[in-house]
Each structure stands twice: as C-alpha cells, then as structure tokens.
Design an enzyme around this catalytic site. Structure first.
Site, PDB file in Angstrom:
ATOM      1  N   ARG A  60       0.471  -7.116  -4.075  1.00 13.66           N
ATOM      2  CA  ARG A  60      -0.085  -7.921  -2.968  1.00 13.66           C
ATOM      3  C   ARG A  60       0.359  -9.392  -3.062  1.00 13.66           C
ATOM      4  NH1 ARG A  60      -1.308  -3.288  -1.943  1.00 13.66           N
ATOM      5  NH2 ARG A  60      -3.213  -2.586  -0.896  1.00 13.66           N
ATOM      6  N   SER A 115      -8.896  -4.092   2.606  1.00 15.05           N
ATOM      7  CA  SER A 115      -9.451  -4.544   1.328  1.00 15.05           C
ATOM      8  C   SER A 115      -9.667  -6.048   1.390  1.00 15.05           C
ATOM      9  CB  SER A 115      -8.468  -4.270   0.192  1.00 15.05           C
ATOM     10  OG  SER A 115      -8.184  -2.907   0.101  1.00 15.05           O
ATOM     11  N   GLU A 158      -8.310 -10.941  -1.295  1.00 16.86           N
ATOM     12  CA  GLU A 158      -6.953 -10.590  -0.900  1.00 16.86           C
ATOM     13  C   GLU A 158      -6.627 -11.219   0.457  1.00 16.86           C
ATOM     14  OE1 GLU A 158      -4.597  -7.208   1.088  1.00 16.86           O
ATOM     15  OE2 GLU A 158      -5.829  -6.284  -0.481  1.00 16.86           O
TER      16      GLU A 158
HETATM   17  N1  EPU Z   1     -14.212   3.373  -5.664  1.00 18.23           N
HETATM   18  C1  EPU Z   1     -15.575   3.374  -5.863  1.00 18.23           C
HETATM   19  N2  EPU Z   1     -16.357   2.870  -4.857  1.00 18.23           N
HETATM   20  C2  EPU Z   1     -15.852   2.394  -3.702  1.00 18.23           C
HETATM   21  C3  EPU Z   1     -14.455   2.394  -3.522  1.00 18.23           C
HETATM   22  C4  EPU Z   1     -13.644   2.890  -4.527  1.00 18.23           C
HETATM   23  O1  EPU Z   1     -16.088   3.809  -6.892  1.00 18.23           O
HETATM   24  O2  EPU Z   1     -16.637   1.959  -2.845  1.00 18.23           O
HETATM   25  C5  EPU Z   1     -13.347   3.976  -6.711  1.00 18.23           C
HETATM   26  C6  EPU Z   1     -12.785   5.303  -6.215  1.00 18.23           C
HETATM   27  O3  EPU Z   1     -13.627   6.350  -6.501  1.00 18.23           O
HETATM   28  C7  EPU Z   1     -11.481   5.397  -6.958  1.00 18.23           C
HETATM   29  C8  EPU Z   1     -11.068   3.958  -7.136  1.00 18.23           C
HETATM   30  O4  EPU Z   1     -12.216   3.162  -6.911  1.00 18.23           O
HETATM   31  O5  EPU Z   1     -11.677   5.954  -8.212  1.00 18.23           O
HETATM   32  C9  EPU Z   1      -9.929   3.566  -6.234  1.00 18.23           C
HETATM   33  O6  EPU Z   1     -10.316   3.738  -4.881  1.00 18.23           O
HETATM   34  P1  EPU Z   1      -9.245   4.002  -3.699  1.00 18.23           P
HETATM   35  O7  EPU Z   1      -8.363   5.123  -4.070  1.00 18.23           O
HETATM   36  O8  EPU Z   1     -10.003   4.086  -2.419  1.00 18.23           O
HETATM   37  O9  EPU Z   1      -8.312   2.745  -3.707  1.00 18.23           O
HETATM   38  P2  EPU Z   1      -8.593   1.200  -3.894  1.00 18.23           P
HETATM   39  O10 EPU Z   1      -8.040   0.749  -5.191  1.00 18.23           O
HETATM   40  O11 EPU Z   1     -10.050   0.918  -3.655  1.00 18.23           O
HETATM   41  C10 EPU Z   1      -6.300   0.433  -2.898  1.00 18.23           C
HETATM   42  C11 EPU Z   1      -5.795  -0.570  -1.891  1.00 18.23           C
HETATM   43  C12 EPU Z   1      -5.975  -0.043  -0.473  1.00 18.23           C
HETATM   44  C13 EPU Z   1      -5.200   1.245  -0.350  1.00 18.23           C
HETATM   45  C14 EPU Z   1      -5.728   2.238  -1.402  1.00 18.23           C
HETATM   46  C15 EPU Z   1      -4.931   3.508  -1.434  1.00 18.23           C
HETATM   47  C16 EPU Z   1      -6.055  -2.746  -2.933  1.00 18.23           C
HETATM   48  C17 EPU Z   1      -6.801  -4.042  -2.946  1.00 18.23           C
HETATM   49  N3  EPU Z   1      -6.482  -1.840  -2.058  1.00 18.23           N
HETATM   50  O12 EPU Z   1      -7.715   0.555  -2.716  1.00 18.23           O
HETATM   51  O13 EPU Z   1      -5.396  -1.000   0.410  1.00 18.23           O
HETATM   52  O14 EPU Z   1      -5.329   1.795   0.947  1.00 18.23           O
HETATM   53  O15 EPU Z   1      -5.638   1.660  -2.722  1.00 18.23           O
HETATM   54  O16 EPU Z   1      -3.675   3.251  -1.976  1.00 18.23           O
HETATM   55  O17 EPU Z   1      -5.110  -2.592  -3.697  1.00 18.23           O
HETATM   56  C18 EPU Z   1      -5.750  -2.809   1.920  1.00 18.23           C
HETATM   57  O18 EPU Z   1      -4.997  -3.465   1.199  1.00 18.23           O
HETATM   58  O19 EPU Z   1      -6.271  -3.295   2.950  1.00 18.23           O
HETATM   59  C19 EPU Z   1      -6.089  -1.439   1.527  1.00 18.23           C
HETATM   60  C20 EPU Z   1      -6.973  -0.716   2.203  1.00 18.23           C
END
Ligand code: EPU
Length: 337
Positions: free
Chosen positions: A162, A237, A333
C-alpha cells in the site's frame, strides 16, 4: 471546461462526505489538464480521482481538479502478452471486467476494488494475492509545476505494501494520467492461494478455474464481506495491516494465543488490523452516522450524514484502544484531508 464554485463533493468521494470545494473543474483530456494547471498556476490545487481512498474532514479551500480522462488501448502485443494502456479516469472495476472479456489475465484477483485506474499506483492497490505492482509496467504522470508528462516505470514507483513514490517523495507533485499493464493472453497464472478463493470455487464445484471464475469468486467474497459504497459510504480498508517485529509479535501471542498473523520476512509479521479491531470490541459499533462495518472491522462506514471529523474521531478511538490492549499501532490507509 467550466469552473463551479462552492461545489459539494458528496458524489465524488465514496465515503459520501458532504464537504465543499471552493472551486471545482472536471478535465477530459491531457491538454485540458495542462491548460487548467497553466491558467491557475498560483492557485492552491487539489487533485481528485475516484475519491475512493480519502476521508474529507473539512471543506477544501482549493481548486479541485477532477481527472476524467477516458479510454484504453492496446499498445503492444505478442503471442503471450498484451500491453494495455488505460486512462486515469476509467473506473477500475469496469476496466478489469473489460480485460476479462478479452480473456486478458492478471487483474482478476483485484475485481470490484472501488476507485479509478489513475489512483491504483498511488497506494499499490491489492487484494487476494495480487497487487498492481505485479502487472503494471509503467504509468504516465503530469508534473503539476510545469505541465510536462513523465513516465514512471514499475521500478521508479518504489512500490511497497500500500505504498509508492506518489505517497512519499513525489506526493502532491504529479497527476497520473494513464497506467499500462502487461497482461497474459494465454497460460494465465491462476492465483487461488488466498484464503477464501478456493472455498468459494469449491462451493461452485469448480476444480479447474479460469481467470473469469477467479474474478467471479473474488466478487462473491467481496460482496459478502465489504459494503458497496453506492449503498453504504466507505473507503475500503480504513487502516493498513500493521507489520511488527517477530519479538513484539511473540509478546502479543503470549497474551492472545489465538492472534492471526501472516509471516512477512525472517523477522517481521503482519497482523490483520481487522482482527485487532474486532477483539477491541469495535466490530459493528455505531456512533451517530459513523460506524465500523459489521462484516469486516477494517472498514469504517458512513450511515448517511456522518461528518468526516466524526469518522476520524471514531478511527482515533480505535487506534488508541488497540494500542492500549495489544501495544500495536495501526496506521490509517486512507488519506485524511
Ligand atoms: N478478521 C477478523 N475480523 C474482521 C476482519 C478480519 O478477525 O473483522 C481476520 C480474518 O478472519 C482473517 C484476517 O483477519 O483471518 C484477514 O482478513 P481478510 O482476509 O478479510 O483480509 P484483510 O487483511 O482484513 C486485506 C486488504 C483488503 C483486501 C483483503 C483481501 C489491507 C489493509 N486490506 O484485508 O483490501 O481486500 O486483504 O486480500 O491490506 C482495501 O484495501 O480497501 C481492501 C479491502
């Protein structure tokens, strides 16, 4: 080209914040853009793309220039690859769908990300195992100071998680006008390794997925977790996932053995901010019209008439509570304006 004064930006930012621009102009070509920069060279300017990665906490006392450059073209191809140049003002998801209609591979994991093509290199957008830096060969950008176009190669952009030069040394100095991607025409690389994609494909009994299948799976996952900005204002995010040292992580893990993490390097670990925020008790919380999304705690939402300052206050409350509970700092972000 027409300048409008005291112009509401509510329709021009995906959070749906009703902040006003002192003056607003939409430009439809590179020449128009250069002309506006020349005519207003002593005026304070603010560049607006798809408005999908910002939180407006105040009115903008500047000339807001909305980059509305449209079009895409194939600039080069061989048997295996195609190089597609897309203008900055094209909607990102519409562009991804177009590449998939042509059976060009590389962008499918980034389906349904809000915003316009021109802003994708700024924060090196990414999702489900792909980032812009994997396929972008170059982007073209106009220097605000003199209206001259420059080419930034992939290496010039200094991409990170990012992150790019456009958030660092080159911040506020350039306007991205087009982005070129190198996509596959055949032997596509299918990336299903990221968490939920395989489960989603299995649900539909797809064992040999095409790039179009991957896109459909990503769309289904995103729709189930992430709010559609057309229905509920948000900026994806709101925070980055913090990257911390292994030593610090082990301390957290001792107190919270169930903590989720992704190894980043030998000594570093990425912790999902969504998990931290959920554990801190914020998931689904609502304060007035500002809230934390019920399905993904990383996303802050505007239920209708939230002020940017209210969403900012909620974000700061989240940051402080996460720091107190876990000793981890989480960083926004989105650009807070
Ligand atoms: N999780 C929780 N609670 C929540 C959300 C997530 O416990 O409310 C846990 C999930 O269970 C999982 C982990 O956190 O184990 C990761 O969650 P997820 O796969 O949804 O991905 P993320 O790390 O929360 C990132 C990106 C997203 C992108 C997804 C999928 C960042 C800041 N965000 O989210 O990007 O869509 O991975 O690749 O890196 C964006 O940038 O706007 C965005 C949505």
């Amino acid at each position: 080209m027409q300048i409008q004064s005291q112009f509401s930006l509510k329709r021009y930012n995906t959070f749906g914040i009703d902040a006003k621009a002192r003056a607003f102009i939409a430009v439809n070509s590179v020449d128009e853009l250069r002309q506006v920069l020349q005519d207003h060279n002593h005026e304070k300017k603010f560049i607006l793309g798809g408005g999908s990665n910002m939180l407006l906490t105040q009115d903008i006392d500047a000339l807001v220039i909305h980059v509305n450059l449209k079009g895409k073209r194939i600039v080069q191809e061989d048997d295996d690859f195609v190089w597609v140049e897309c203008q900055a003002g094209e909607n990102w998801h519409a562009f991804v769908l177009w590449t998939l209609e042509q059976n060009f591979g590389g962008l499918e994991n980034m389906s349904l990300i809000p915003g316009n093509v021109g802003t994708t290199p700024v924060q090196n957008i990414g999702a489900y195992g792909s980032e812009i830096k994997d396929t972008m060969t170059q982007c073209e950008a106009m220097k605000i100071a003199d209206g001259i176009l420059h080419i930034f190669t992939n290496a010039d952009c200094h991409f990170g998680y990012r992150e790019s030069i456009f958030k660092q040394e080159a911040k506020d100095q350039y306007i991205i006008t087009s982005v070129t991607f190198k996509l596959t025409k055949r032997n596509h690389t299918i990336k299903t390794g990221y968490g939920d994609i395989q489960a989603e494909l299995a649900k539909n009994e797809i064992s040999q997925p095409t790039i179009q299948d991957v896109s459909r799976a990503v769309i289904a996952i995103r729709q189930s977790k992430l709010p559609d900005p057309k229905e509920l204002g948000n900026s994806g995010s709101f925070f980055k996932n913090p990257v911390i040292s292994k030593a610090d992580f082990e301390q957290v893990q001792q107190k919270f053995p169930e903590v989720k993490f992704f190894p980043v390097s030998e000594n570093q670990v990425k912790v999902p901010a969504g998990w931290l925020i959920e554990q801190a008790g914020f998931k689904g919380m609502r304060v007035g019209d500002a809230g934390v999304h019920k399905n993904q705690a990383l996303v802050l939402v505007n239920y209708g008439n939230a002020k940017g300052a209210e969403i900012l206050a909620l974000s700061q409350n989240i940051q402080n509570t996460v720091r107190e509970k876990f000793g981890i700092s989480i960083e926004a972000e989105v650009n807070v304006i």
